[in-house]
Design a protein around this motif. Sequence first.
Motif, PDB file in Angstrom:
ATOM      1  N   TYR A 181      42.304 -98.968  36.521  1.00  0.00           N
ATOM      2  CA  TYR A 181      43.096 -98.223  35.537  1.00  0.00           C
ATOM      3  C   TYR A 181      42.301 -97.004  35.093  1.00  0.00           C
ATOM      4  N   GLN A 182      43.010 -95.919  34.842  1.00  0.00           N
ATOM      5  CA  GLN A 182      42.374 -94.722  34.324  1.00  0.00           C
ATOM      6  C   GLN A 182      42.987 -94.363  32.969  1.00  0.00           C
ATOM      7  N   VAL A 183      42.181 -93.744  32.135  1.00  0.00           N
ATOM      8  CA  VAL A 183      42.584 -93.381  30.783  1.00  0.00           C
ATOM      9  C   VAL A 183      43.207 -91.996  30.809  1.00  0.00           C
ATOM     10  N   TYR A 184      44.289 -91.830  30.073  1.00  0.00           N
ATOM     11  CA  TYR A 184      44.905 -90.517  29.927  1.00  0.00           C
ATOM     12  C   TYR A 184      45.361 -90.342  28.481  1.00  0.00           C
ATOM     13  N   LYS A 185      45.483 -89.106  28.076  1.00  0.00           N
ATOM     14  CA  LYS A 185      45.859 -88.803  26.707  1.00  0.00           C
ATOM     15  C   LYS A 185      47.318 -89.144  26.457  1.00  0.00           C
ATOM     16  N   TYR A 186      47.562 -89.625  25.222  1.00  0.00           N
ATOM     17  CA  TYR A 186      48.916 -89.967  24.811  1.00  0.00           C
ATOM     18  C   TYR A 186      49.022 -89.665  23.319  1.00  0.00           C
ATOM     19  N   PRO A 187      50.077 -89.026  22.852  1.00  0.00           N
ATOM     20  CA  PRO A 187      50.095 -88.569  21.448  1.00  0.00           C
ATOM     21  C   PRO A 187      50.205 -89.672  20.422  1.00  0.00           C
ATOM     22  N   ARG A 188      50.557 -90.866  20.809  1.00  0.00           N
ATOM     23  CA  ARG A 188      50.746 -91.943  19.838  1.00  0.00           C
ATOM     24  C   ARG A 188      49.590 -92.926  19.920  1.00  0.00           C
ATOM     25  N   GLY A 189      49.499 -93.749  18.911  1.00  0.00           N
ATOM     26  CA  GLY A 189      48.472 -94.781  18.884  1.00  0.00           C
ATOM     27  C   GLY A 189      47.252 -94.353  18.102  1.00  0.00           C
ATOM     28  N   ASN A 190      46.352 -95.292  17.920  1.00  0.00           N
ATOM     29  CA  ASN A 190      45.144 -95.032  17.148  1.00  0.00           C
ATOM     30  C   ASN A 190      44.107 -94.257  17.939  1.00  0.00           C
ATOM     31  N   LEU A 191      43.990 -94.522  19.228  1.00  0.00           N
ATOM     32  CA  LEU A 191      43.031 -93.812  20.060  1.00  0.00           C
ATOM     33  C   LEU A 191      43.649 -92.661  20.831  1.00  0.00           C
ATOM     34  N   LYS A 192      44.960 -92.425  20.644  1.00  0.00           N
ATOM     35  CA  LYS A 192      45.647 -91.316  21.303  1.00  0.00           C
ATOM     36  C   LYS A 192      45.441 -91.344  22.823  1.00  0.00           C
ATOM     37  N   MET A 193      45.620 -92.530  23.396  1.00  0.00           N
ATOM     38  CA  MET A 193      45.424 -92.659  24.834  1.00  0.00           C
ATOM     39  C   MET A 193      46.171 -93.877  25.330  1.00  0.00           C
ATOM     40  N   ARG A 194      46.278 -93.970  26.655  1.00  0.00           N
ATOM     41  CA  ARG A 194      46.821 -95.127  27.349  1.00  0.00           C
ATOM     42  C   ARG A 194      46.108 -95.278  28.690  1.00  0.00           C
ATOM     43  N   PHE A 195      46.392 -96.391  29.349  1.00  0.00           N
ATOM     44  CA  PHE A 195      45.840 -96.661  30.672  1.00  0.00           C
ATOM     45  C   PHE A 195      46.973 -96.644  31.691  1.00  0.00           C
ATOM     46  N   SER A 196      46.712 -96.010  32.825  1.00  0.00           N
ATOM     47  CA  SER A 196      47.669 -96.035  33.938  1.00  0.00           C
ATOM     48  C   SER A 196      46.968 -96.583  35.169  1.00  0.00           C
ATOM     49  N   ARG A 197      47.677 -97.357  35.946  1.00  0.00           N
ATOM     50  CA  ARG A 197      47.086 -97.998  37.111  1.00  0.00           C
ATOM     51  C   ARG A 197      46.988 -97.019  38.268  1.00  0.00           C
ATOM     52  N   VAL A 198      45.828 -96.998  38.892  1.00  0.00           N
ATOM     53  CA  VAL A 198      45.588 -96.139  40.047  1.00  0.00           C
ATOM     54  C   VAL A 198      46.112 -96.847  41.292  1.00  0.00           C
ATOM     55  N   GLN A 199      46.834 -96.100  42.127  1.00  0.00           N
ATOM     56  CA  GLN A 199      47.436 -96.681  43.322  1.00  0.00           C
ATOM     57  C   GLN A 199      46.396 -96.790  44.438  1.00  0.00           C
ATOM     58  N   VAL A 200      45.381 -97.580  44.191  1.00  0.00           N
ATOM     59  CA  VAL A 200      44.342 -97.870  45.174  1.00  0.00           C
ATOM     60  C   VAL A 200      44.216 -99.375  45.272  1.00  0.00           C
ATOM     61  N   HIS A 201      44.382 -99.900  46.468  1.00  0.00           N
ATOM     62  CA  HIS A 201      44.318-101.342  46.665  1.00  0.00           C
ATOM     63  C   HIS A 201      43.045-101.676  47.433  1.00  0.00           C
ATOM     64  N   ILE A 202      42.199-102.513  46.829  1.00  0.00           N
ATOM     65  CA  ILE A 202      40.982-103.003  47.467  1.00  0.00           C
ATOM     66  C   ILE A 202      41.074-104.520  47.499  1.00  0.00           C
ATOM     67  N   PRO A 203      41.218-105.118  48.667  1.00  0.00           N
ATOM     68  CA  PRO A 203      41.351-106.580  48.728  1.00  0.00           C
ATOM     69  C   PRO A 203      40.034-107.263  48.400  1.00  0.00           C
ATOM     70  N   ILE A 204      40.129-108.358  47.685  1.00  0.00           N
ATOM     71  CA  ILE A 204      38.978-109.186  47.323  1.00  0.00           C
ATOM     72  C   ILE A 204      39.202-110.564  47.921  1.00  0.00           C
ATOM     73  N   GLU A 205      38.243-111.030  48.693  1.00  0.00           N
ATOM     74  CA  GLU A 205      38.359-112.336  49.335  1.00  0.00           C
ATOM     75  C   GLU A 205      37.258-113.239  48.803  1.00  0.00           C
ATOM     76  N   GLU A 206      37.649-114.407  48.325  1.00  0.00           N
ATOM     77  CA  GLU A 206      36.698-115.404  47.848  1.00  0.00           C
ATOM     78  C   GLU A 206      36.642-116.560  48.833  1.00  0.00           C
ATOM     79  N   ASP A 207      35.440-117.030  49.049  1.00  0.00           N
ATOM     80  CA  ASP A 207      35.227-118.140  49.975  1.00  0.00           C
ATOM     81  C   ASP A 207      35.339-119.473  49.242  1.00  0.00           C
ATOM     82  N   GLY A 208      36.369-120.232  49.570  1.00  0.00           N
ATOM     83  CA  GLY A 208      36.505-121.585  49.037  1.00  0.00           C
ATOM     84  C   GLY A 208      36.877-121.626  47.570  1.00  0.00           C
TER      85      GLY A 208
END
Length: 1478
Positions: free
Chosen positions: A811-838
């Motif tokens: 997620y990346q932070v971008y400015k938004y006029p509302r809220g206490n921190l004047k920001m929001r998070f938007s998801r980056v369209q990047v997919h990195i697969p994570i594989e766990e063993d067992g």
Amino acid sequence: MPKLLMPRVWSLIARGWADALRFIAGACVRASDDAAGGGRGAGARALSAHHLSVELQFLNYHYNDWQTCLIGAVGSDPTRCAGGPTPQSVTKAPILASYIIILKDLDEKIDNILDIQFLHGYYEPTLLLLYEPVRTFAGRTAVRNDTCAMAGVSLNLQQRVHPIIWSTGGLPFDCLQAVAIEKPLGGCLILAVNSLIYLNQSIPPYGVSLNSVAGHTTNFPLRIQEGVCISLDAACVVPLGEGRLALSLKGGQLYVVTLLSDSVRSVSSFHLDRAAASVLTTCMCVIEEDFLFLGSRLGNSLLLRVTERENRMLFSIERPLGATIDLTSLENEKEKEKEKEKEAHSKDSDPASKKRRLDTLSDCVASNVIEISDKDELEVYGSDIRTSTQLTSYVFEVCDSLLNICPIGDVSMGEPQLLSDEYNRHADGPLVELVCTSGHGKNGALTVLQRSIRPQIITTFNLPGCIDMWTVIGESGEAQRDVHKDMEGIHAYMILTQDETSMVLQTGQEINEVDNSGFMTSAPTIFAGNLGNNRFMVQVTTIAIRLVKNGQQVQNIQLEWTACYACTADPYLCVVSSCGRALVLALRESKGTVQSVRLVPTRQHVPHKPPLVKATPYRDLSGLFTTSDVEPVSIKGEFDGKNKMKGKNVKAEGFKQGVVYELNDEDELLYGGDQTPASMASIMLAEQSKNPGVPRRISRWWKKYLVEIKPTYWLFVIRDNGNLEIYSLPEMRLSFLVRDICGGARILADSLESVSAFGLSSDNEEIQTATQGQSSSVDIDNLREILVAGLGNKGSRVLMFLRMKNELMIYQVYKYPRGNLKMRFSRVQVHIPIEEDGDRARPDNDSYETWLLHDNVRQLRYFGNVGGYNGVFVCGQRPHVVLLTPRGELRAQPLGADDGPLTAFASFNNPNCPQGFLYFNSKSELRICALATHLSYDAPWPVRKVPIRMTPHFVTFHLESKTYCLVASTSQPGTSYYKFNGEDKELANESKGDRFPYPMQDRFSVMLFSPVSWEIIPNTKIELDEWEHVTCLKNVSLSYEGTRSGLRGYIALGTNYNYGEDITSRGRILIYDIIDVVPEPGQPLTKNRFKEIYAKEQKGPVTAMTQVLGYLISAVGCVKRLTLPWRGYESTIALNVQHSWAGGIERDSESECVALERLRVVYLSQASASIYIWQLKDNDLVGVAFIDTQIYVHKMLAVKNLVLIADVYKSISLLRYQAQHRTLSLVSRDLRTVQVYDMEFMVDNTNLGFLVSEAEGNFVMFMYQPQARESYGGQRLIRKSDYHLGQHVNAMFRIKARALPPARSINPPHQRHVTMFGGVRPLSLFYSDASVDAVEERSLVPRSRSHATAQEERDNESCFFVHAAGVHRFIRPSLDGGLGYVLPLSERTYRRLLMLQNVLNNYCCHIAGLNPRAYRSYKSSRRPAGGGAARGILDGDLVFMYQTMPHNERLDIAKKIGTKVDEVLADLNEIDLLTAHF
């Protein structure tokens, strides 16, 4: 306005009608063109008026001082338009209804529109139309020329009346485009291929010829532009200012065109100044008036800074060729003359002497008006400056460039050099790299591509038993360093974690283990880092925290609970316990000794209810985390849009003295406001005219990014109810709350936006309800780690990484006029697969502490400086490096480590390894590595572009010598040509003067290229004959029956002597062997040389070559000439003959028929091609077999004894060579008439298909099935699948698919090949319904299917998968660029993905409302033979959106198709594993 353009056209601002409506009108023209399915090419540049309609969204406008501001808000509230000098003049602009103007109703002659522009200086918007009523071409200028015309249409929006107020005819036939000229000149500039014409309604036209060709092709009155010989074909133009334009020619020359006018503003001459030589430009635009962007499809796009030179030149109208005067030097001379006059006046004060100076008439009249300095005399004689134009010379400086590797003409796989031995030791297949031919002319280059990062392994140590690893920086020295760039210092220690202890290594010239370092070694370390601007080192173990400086312990804090995670954000340290608590400590420094430095807990503690799962601190340097609005920053002496002096209006004459301007809102400058000046353009121009020395652009918008931002500190906490809480440090005040953080939502909004910042306290009931409420998220158990890092310059791009069980969300932070921190998070369209063993369950033989230590090993590692980049390293089974490039692009590059998963990573800056890194592999090997510096990682794939400044045509890799063979050409103007004299060809020389643009002649050469130094090997360049063009290059394996036997690799070339259309074509076959010789002293690369084996002329042009069973097979074009007496045939019969393929003449009008009747004979050329099989014997080629084929064979492929050929017009054919009978026969072919670009075999176990790329952007899969009824007994190839790519694929090659991991592999394995291709858009699927004899079913997730079950599905259908392996957005082969692959799939996998596509087709919102299913269907101008489009077309753009969708939507879609989310993701990840080459 078309609905397709409405989402993009939200608002529009311009100073004149030409700038304001140009985008909408141009977009409508392009939309109409695209809807018609056509394009503007060199031969068809016109748009028919029957299909062209100008549809505009007009708004009411305010006009003031000849400056118009047009603001449109489509689908939104009416926008204010500031045009008057006072706030009272600002009125709201209602949106008027759209309507269509039919151009044929204005004038029936308006047809074939060439260009459309809005003109400046008119009260009503005036539209200029450049059109060609009756078409012609260069061959008919003797009969019909000057066919273009221009019309000016005034648009009365209220009355909907559109009179033609201005028209001009008789313009040259080769007109290209029109450029609107700004005030005060006004009018337009018409660009033709050989001339420049200025048109204005109030004055006569003025035109110049740019070369001598213009005088023979047009009757338009043109003056000769002396000293210029250029052509404007494929040129780009953009206005630079008042009466000045930047002109880029097709050869890369950059000119500045100045329109010179007299006192009545009548353009009377042009001045062309060659400013620079730049890239081969495709498009141009001016950015912020100071920067010029040159977009190129043939080279790197450039961003140039445009500055004016200090010397100001003056151009006199009376002397246009020789009256260029330097005013700067003239002023200096005047000052010197004044000083001399003062000295003479002091010495000689006699009035008689003054009178004697004016005795002659020449003394009474000034020789140069400029030299008159007396104001009274200037009134008598008149100032020559008033009738002259000030010439401004520009300096173009390169600021930045965008990498471009297209057009890719040829691709070759090669073996990378200078790699470590570890890669060859652990690789399960051959290591290859891609080498492509890119660019054209002086922008020609070779491009080296790799899919993964292959670091340079410096050394390897075997350290068994290590779990984790950290490196810390020693004493920083005299200068304090920024914590964000924590790799500026030298790493002094390396700390390794083991099951029960820690190991401390001191790093320097050597790496040695130390005992007395101040660090704790009796307990395992969970974190180590730096604090206090890298002056202190901190170590966190499971039982204690230790602060160290210069190898001495400063502080030791014993923990009451077991620590499992820790992280720093200087000066804060956060430690998370295994029981769900977090401890935040701050470094406190007081004046005194080192012992006075302490780590103390913050006054406010982290709330421990609900239980805490993950926590990490963050030091923000971007300024995005703020609880209040950012105050405007005003810079002295800059104009920022608003006047602080209230009650005073800004006038257009210039800036007021002592007034400071500031920018409160960028929208006020962009969309207008109450106090925005009426005409900022006039103000800036007036200020520039008063102060010529100041820059043209006064407002520097980019300086606000140079302001130093005070760092702020925050704590990110994730609790077991799925909430993300952000606390401010050290107040520990809750400032941001996100529910269901693990749900994968596209936008993370603040749930406390309705709560004020002052009410954010732990006692607030609303806050307690929000934080303690149970979330519906069920994915909190899948959360493994959280990391927040600021990447880029000064950490301006804030990214939050969430490592889940099977994926990584960013997620990346971008400015938004509302809220206490004047920001929001938007998801980056990047997919990195994570594989766990067992499973994560604790083994029986491990203690709880050991299992907890292994389970909490961090896999997300931030690094500050590795190879000049900062980013995040993702450890695991498939490691990736996430980089934020200097241009702001987020790149996820896989690490090419084939020796198992990577368990730990750390950056390492050492004198022996500057800006390097360390990692542990699965074999407990510690590797010290560095990034390869010759590659650029600011691309989807690591890339290296090697300029050669020639046009590359072919490249191939020679395996025996490990070198590349390259065919390239250079172009030079040619003054000679061959003509047919009745019996033989004759060389003729032409001399048409210096102003004639001679045609460019290509000279081909073949050379060897070294993959070590990436330069041409000396003394290996072979120049071919003049007029000889290389048509094909192949690395063939031939059997040699001379002094030795066996197969050997040779370089084979096919050429053609291109003398012209009147002379019979001939070609040569060239065979070279690359031999080893003794290298020259000091030149080790000269060990390889060319040895010519065979070089003889053939009966026709050699167009394609390959090898089959050790023989050379070539396609030789044969041209037959047929002479027909013209008067012996009827007109209809002759016309039918001419319209056939053999016809060389076409008649389309009555005048041409009259011209043809004057001829005695007609020569009709009949083209055909023959396929020859040769045997290399005693340095000669002996014919073995031949067959006659279609028209022009340009591609050949062979596998075993099968030969596949591609015709330029007659699709593909399958041949078979029978070695026993020495015969070559036709097996089957495609009966359609299709232009084929490239082709390749498709191998799927025992199945063989033929993948064909067509000229209309289609992929078609053919198979040979003689038992099928529609194959006509095997004579016809069956079209099994088709797919529309939308791009031209002109390069393909095939490679074996990679083996699956042992946990996923089946027995017997699925044998298949991957077909790589270039020139597609990303992510697409392909399916063939061909019946097969033996298709092995791969195991799926879950892997419980037995081999017997797989055998039952052997007779099912075969599927194919097409995917873009790594797409370069400004680099696509041909004119679009890209790389992709085609992979055979099993039936079950295809069915699952097909159902997924059917759901996503209606589930997702598509771009511009387009239909992907309709776009991917087969496109053809002809009716396809054998029925409609084949079934099985899937859209990968749609399918791969599933990976980045929110989890609840994934689950919903999986339920609809009757499968599981993990199964779909596993199929997509497995496809990526099979194609992980390079």
